[in-house]
Design a protein around this motif. Structure first.
Motif, PDB file in Angstrom:
ATOM      1  N   CYS A 436       0.850  -1.180   0.000  1.00 10.52           N
ATOM      2  CA  CYS A 436       0.000   0.000   0.000  1.00 10.52           C
ATOM      3  C   CYS A 436       0.894   1.240   0.000  1.00 10.52           C
ATOM      4  O   CYS A 436       1.747   1.391   0.869  1.00 10.52           O
ATOM      5  CB  CYS A 436      -0.914   0.006   1.228  1.00 10.52           C
ATOM      6  SG  CYS A 436      -1.759   1.592   1.458  1.00 10.52           S
ATOM      7  N   CYS A 439       0.038   3.615   3.493  1.00 11.45           N
ATOM      8  CA  CYS A 439       0.405   3.299   4.870  1.00 11.45           C
ATOM      9  C   CYS A 439       1.516   2.270   4.957  1.00 11.45           C
ATOM     10  O   CYS A 439       2.006   1.969   6.046  1.00 11.45           O
ATOM     11  CB  CYS A 439      -0.815   2.804   5.654  1.00 11.45           C
ATOM     12  SG  CYS A 439      -1.312   1.126   5.228  1.00 11.45           S
ATOM     13  N   TRP A 441       1.267  -0.950   4.235  1.00  6.25           N
ATOM     14  CA  TRP A 441       0.788  -2.323   4.433  1.00  6.25           C
ATOM     15  C   TRP A 441       1.401  -3.233   3.371  1.00  6.25           C
ATOM     16  O   TRP A 441       1.563  -2.823   2.222  1.00  6.25           O
ATOM     17  CB  TRP A 441      -0.745  -2.347   4.327  1.00  6.25           C
ATOM     18  CG  TRP A 441      -1.342  -3.742   4.258  1.00  6.25           C
ATOM     19  CD1 TRP A 441      -1.691  -4.515   5.312  1.00  6.25           C
ATOM     20  CD2 TRP A 441      -1.656  -4.487   3.068  1.00  6.25           C
ATOM     21  NE1 TRP A 441      -2.189  -5.715   4.865  1.00  6.25           N
ATOM     22  CE2 TRP A 441      -2.177  -5.733   3.491  1.00  6.25           C
ATOM     23  CE3 TRP A 441      -1.529  -4.244   1.697  1.00  6.25           C
ATOM     24  CZ2 TRP A 441      -2.586  -6.723   2.590  1.00  6.25           C
ATOM     25  CZ3 TRP A 441      -1.931  -5.226   0.794  1.00  6.25           C
ATOM     26  CH2 TRP A 441      -2.455  -6.455   1.251  1.00  6.25           C
ATOM     27  N   CYS A 476      -6.762  -1.106   0.554  1.00  3.25           N
ATOM     28  CA  CYS A 476      -5.845  -1.542   1.602  1.00  3.25           C
ATOM     29  C   CYS A 476      -6.630  -1.999   2.835  1.00  3.25           C
ATOM     30  O   CYS A 476      -7.477  -1.255   3.328  1.00  3.25           O
ATOM     31  CB  CYS A 476      -4.916  -0.393   1.977  1.00  3.25           C
ATOM     32  SG  CYS A 476      -3.905  -0.773   3.426  1.00  3.25           S
ATOM     33  N   CYS A 479      -5.712   0.818   5.777  1.00  2.00           N
ATOM     34  CA  CYS A 479      -6.095   2.231   5.733  1.00  2.00           C
ATOM     35  C   CYS A 479      -7.209   2.517   4.739  1.00  2.00           C
ATOM     36  O   CYS A 479      -7.700   3.641   4.659  1.00  2.00           O
ATOM     37  CB  CYS A 479      -4.872   3.106   5.443  1.00  2.00           C
ATOM     38  SG  CYS A 479      -4.314   3.012   3.731  1.00  2.00           S
TER      39      CYS A 479
HETATM   40 ZN    ZN Z   1      -2.752   1.236   3.476  1.00  2.01          ZN
END
Ligand code: ZN
Ligand code: ADP
Ligand code: ZN
Length: 728
Positions: A436, A439, A441, A476, A479
């Motif tokens: 992601c 964030c 991820w 995601c 987020c």
């Molecule tokens: Zn994210």
């Protein structure tokens, strides 16, 4: 009046011992299968000994139900190898013996033996001409056949169709026929037919060396660069052994992916029965082929690792092709190295064993340097010269979806000349991970210490370790942002990039996802050989010994990812892999080119590879290993444990280490540590390394240690011992 005697039986149960029974079947013999009671079960085992006395009190000895084989399945020489393996790999003998028998012979209720042939019994021979009514046509035909041919091969019955098979069942039930051994085929005493090419001088002297060693133990390392004609050496050596009336065992890493070897062997020895053994066979088929080897009818056994145990009464030569290949190591359950056992078997049988490779395992090479193995070198390629290996410095060139301008230019040049190119990358899927952008991820597998691989074509995230498979999330999971992007390259992404760069080209992707079916792979090979493909994209599958004569350029995408690893064998593996991959280039008449993209073009491994100087590479590696105290200068074993939580696994290992402290010295026991891949399929994994200077010392230690571990069997941790581990 039946005589009762004692039999000692190997059973596939977790207890590391043999079991005594009383038996009044006169057929009880060492190496025969026997059906016995075990608790409330009925189990099949193998008779290992006929002892005079037992430690089990008389009244507690149970009676075996029946002996299942009139002829012992295993000879003493077969048992000797199995006993060695059980002792060396510290695995219960019963589990070893039963793991090496074909599954169909291990099951209660399946026929005791796939018969080679049938013959009439007294009762059958005594049948009157008109004993069978005219409408029982199949039965009359069968009886006719059996009268014509005293020994009727089972294959003739199978070939005659289901009515005849039904008739056979009826005959068996009536007691008119009995199973018997098929008459052995006469071995071909002729030299290989004219289809065999004239050997080069190097090949000739290699064949002479093997032939000279027939009849005594000798390990020979056939060190031949790729395309130097090792297979031809094997075939000539095999012909020499067959001509002496011997059977030959040819071990290969893979059969499904490299079927050309099988057809070559069958074509070269048309009068000889070849038994091919691999894990893809149906149980009954495998048992039949195994029986034909055991009975001596098959003179050549071509097989993967498990076939090192095949009983072969006239074995005279063992060959291990691509002896460095990790497929020879069984990594689960009864863990063994078929390559190493092939050497043991040759020594026990007093016959030569040939280990062939362009990049032998350092363990093997050290034995050759020290003179324990005879070194036979094939230094020249049969056709074109060695491919030129060049490095593309990624510090100076930017890549387009992983492909450097130099590689792209090379591919267009080959397309213009009507030649083929291959792009090698050691990862399937589209990208090794999805991340992601907002964030950070990343797509981790919940059950493994591994990332989920993006398979864009089916829009799935998959774990290549535990099989987890889920849809690609639209946003995601952390987020909610939709800025999800693939990171890194896999075969699918390279294929997509090549399609974009070369819209006219015929591109073929070859990885485990596209070759699941054997026919699919056969078709692909035909397309490549028929020049119906311009660019191949693929994984390790492409590195195996294929001979693609129109392939002249090989590009390697991310070799660096394998260069730095905490496994001390990483360099050895990478060198072998790149040698194999490079060896695919220029096998026709034109010399090939190999372009390796790297950020470290000056790395010593790459320099040695460029010069194709295995000796220099191997000696440098061995010097490092000696200095650092790694195999082959020390001997290792790994105690592996896994449990729901890491503490349980580590706790078990800590107790194992304590138990080891009380044993005799000469062995270093390291601290328990989490495994490199700490979590797999929801289980936490840890390991304990044990190391010794002497092999005998390690073996003695392990055999004393194992019973102490077995005492801890009540722990919730699952454990296993791995002797000479390859994976950490
Ligand atoms: Zn994210
Ligand atoms: P390797 O296994 O060492 O990589 P191969 O055994 O595949 O090499 O041989 C490479 C090619 O050379 C094969 O196509 C083989 O048929 C051919 N070949 C081998 N020996 C000879 C020979 N003596 N004369 C002509 N061709 C040969
Ligand atoms: Zn997983």
């Amino acid at each position: 009046m039946p005589v009762t005697r004692l039999i000692r039986v190997a059973l596939d149960v977790p207890l590391a011992r043999l079991f005594d029974y009383r038996c009044d079947d006169p057929a009880a013999a060492i190496g025969a299968r026997v059906l016995v009671p075990f608790g409330t079960q009925r189990l099949i085992g193998i008779i290992i000994a006929l002892p005079e006395t037992s430690d089990v009190p008389e009244h507690k000895l149970r009676r075996a139900f029946s002996v299942l084989d009139r002829d012992a399945l295993l000879q003493r020489t077969d048992l000797r190898l199995l006993e060695f393996a059980a002792d060396y790999y510290v695995h219960p003998l019963g589990a070893v013996v039963m793991a090496t028998l074909p599954a169909a012979l291990r099951r209660v209720g399946t026929r005791s033996q796939a018969p080679g042939a049938w013959t009439l019994t007294e009762a059958g021979r005594a049948l009157a001409e008109d004993a069978l009514p005219p409408r029982a046509r199949a039965k009359r035909t069968l009886l006719g056949l059996l009268r014509e041919q005293a020994v009727l091969p089972h294959a003739s019955i199978t070939a005659a169709g289901s009515a005849t098979r039904q008739a056979l069942k009826a005959f068996v039930a009536e007691g008119w026929v009995t199973a018997t051994e098929a008459p052995p085929d006469t071995p071909a005493l002729s030299p290989p037919p004219d289809s065999a090419p004239q050997l080069t001088p190097d090949q000739s002297s290699a064949v002479d060396a093997v032939t000279a060693a027939l009849g005594r133990y000798q390990s020979l390392l056939l060190l031949g660069i790729t395309g130097s004609g090792k297979t031809e050496v094997y075939l000539h050596a095999m012909a020499a052994a067959l001509a002496q009336g011997s059977q030959v065992l040819l071990l290969v890493p893979e059969i499904a992916l490299t079927p050309q070897l099988e057809s070559l062997v069958v074509a070269r020895f048309p009068d000889v029965l070849v038994s091919t053994l691999h894990s893809g066979l149906a149980d009954v088929e495998r048992a039949e082929r195994w029986q034909s080897a055991r009975s001596g009818r098959a003179r050549i056994v071509l097989g993967t690792r498990l076939s090192v145990f095949t009983p072969l009464p006239d074995l005279g030569l063992i060959i291990v092709d691509e002896e460095h290949d990790s497929s020879f190591k069984q990594g689960e359950g009864f863990r063994y190295s078929a390559r190493d056992l092939a050497v043991v078997r040759a020594r026990q049988a007093g016959i030569p064993v040939v280990l062939g490779s362009a990049t032998p395992a350092l363990e093997t090479y050290r034995n050759a340097i020290d003179g324990r193995y005879q070194l036979l070198a094939l230094k020249h390629r049969i056709r074109a010269g060695l491919p030129a290996i060049r490095y593309i410095d990624l510090r100076r060139q930017n890549t387009d979806d992983g492909l450097s301008p130099a590689l792209i230019a090379g591919i267009s040049e080959r397309i213009a000349r009507g030649e083929q190119s291959m792009v090698f990358i050691n990862r399937r899927g589209y990208a090794p991970v999805l991340i992601c952008g907002s964030c950070g991820w990343i797509s981790n597998c919940a059950r493994c210490s591994a990332k989920l691989v993006l398979h864009l074509r089916d829009r799935r995230l998959r774990c290549h370790h535990c099989g987890h498979d889920s849809a690609v999330p639209a946003a995601c999971p952390d987020c909610g942002d939709t800025d999800l992007a693939p990171l890194g390259q896999g075969t699918q992404r390279i294929e997509a990039a090549l399609t974009r760069l070369f819209p006219q080209a015929r591109i073929l992707r070859i990885d485990r996802d596209t070759t699941r079916q054997r026919e699919a792979w056969a078709q692909m090979r035909n397309r490549i050989r028929g020049r119906d493909v311009d660019i191949l994209v693929g994984t390790q599958i492409l590195a195996k010994g294929h001979d693609f004569p129109h392939l002249n350029l090989v590009g390697v995408i991310n070799a660096d990812s394998m260069l730095y690893s905490n496994d001390f064998r990483a360099a050895e593996r990478l060198y072998a892999l790149l040698t194999q991959v490079a060896g695919r280039a220029g096998r026709g008449t034109a010399p090939g080119t190999v372009l390796i993209q790297t950020g470290f073009p000056d790395h010593p491994l790459y320099a040695a590879l460029r010069d194709q100087d295995f000796d220099a590479f191997a000696r440098a590696q061995l010097a490092e290993r000696r200095q650092a105290g790694f195999p082959p200068y020390v001997h290792q074993a790994l105690l592996r444990a896994e449990a729901r939580d890491l503490d349980t696994a580590l706790g078990f290992l800590a107790r194992a280490a304590e138990a080891a402290a009380g044993l005799d010295g000469g062995v270093t026991v390291y601290d328990p540590v989490p495994a490199n891949m700490m979590r797999r399929a929801g289980r936490e994994r840890a390991q304990l390394l044990v190391q010794a200077r002497s092999r005998a010392g390690l073996r003695a230690f392990l055999n004393a240690w194992r019973p102490l571990l077995a005492g801890a069997e009540s722990t919730p941790a699952r454990w296993s011992l791995d002797v000479d581990p390859l994976d950490f």
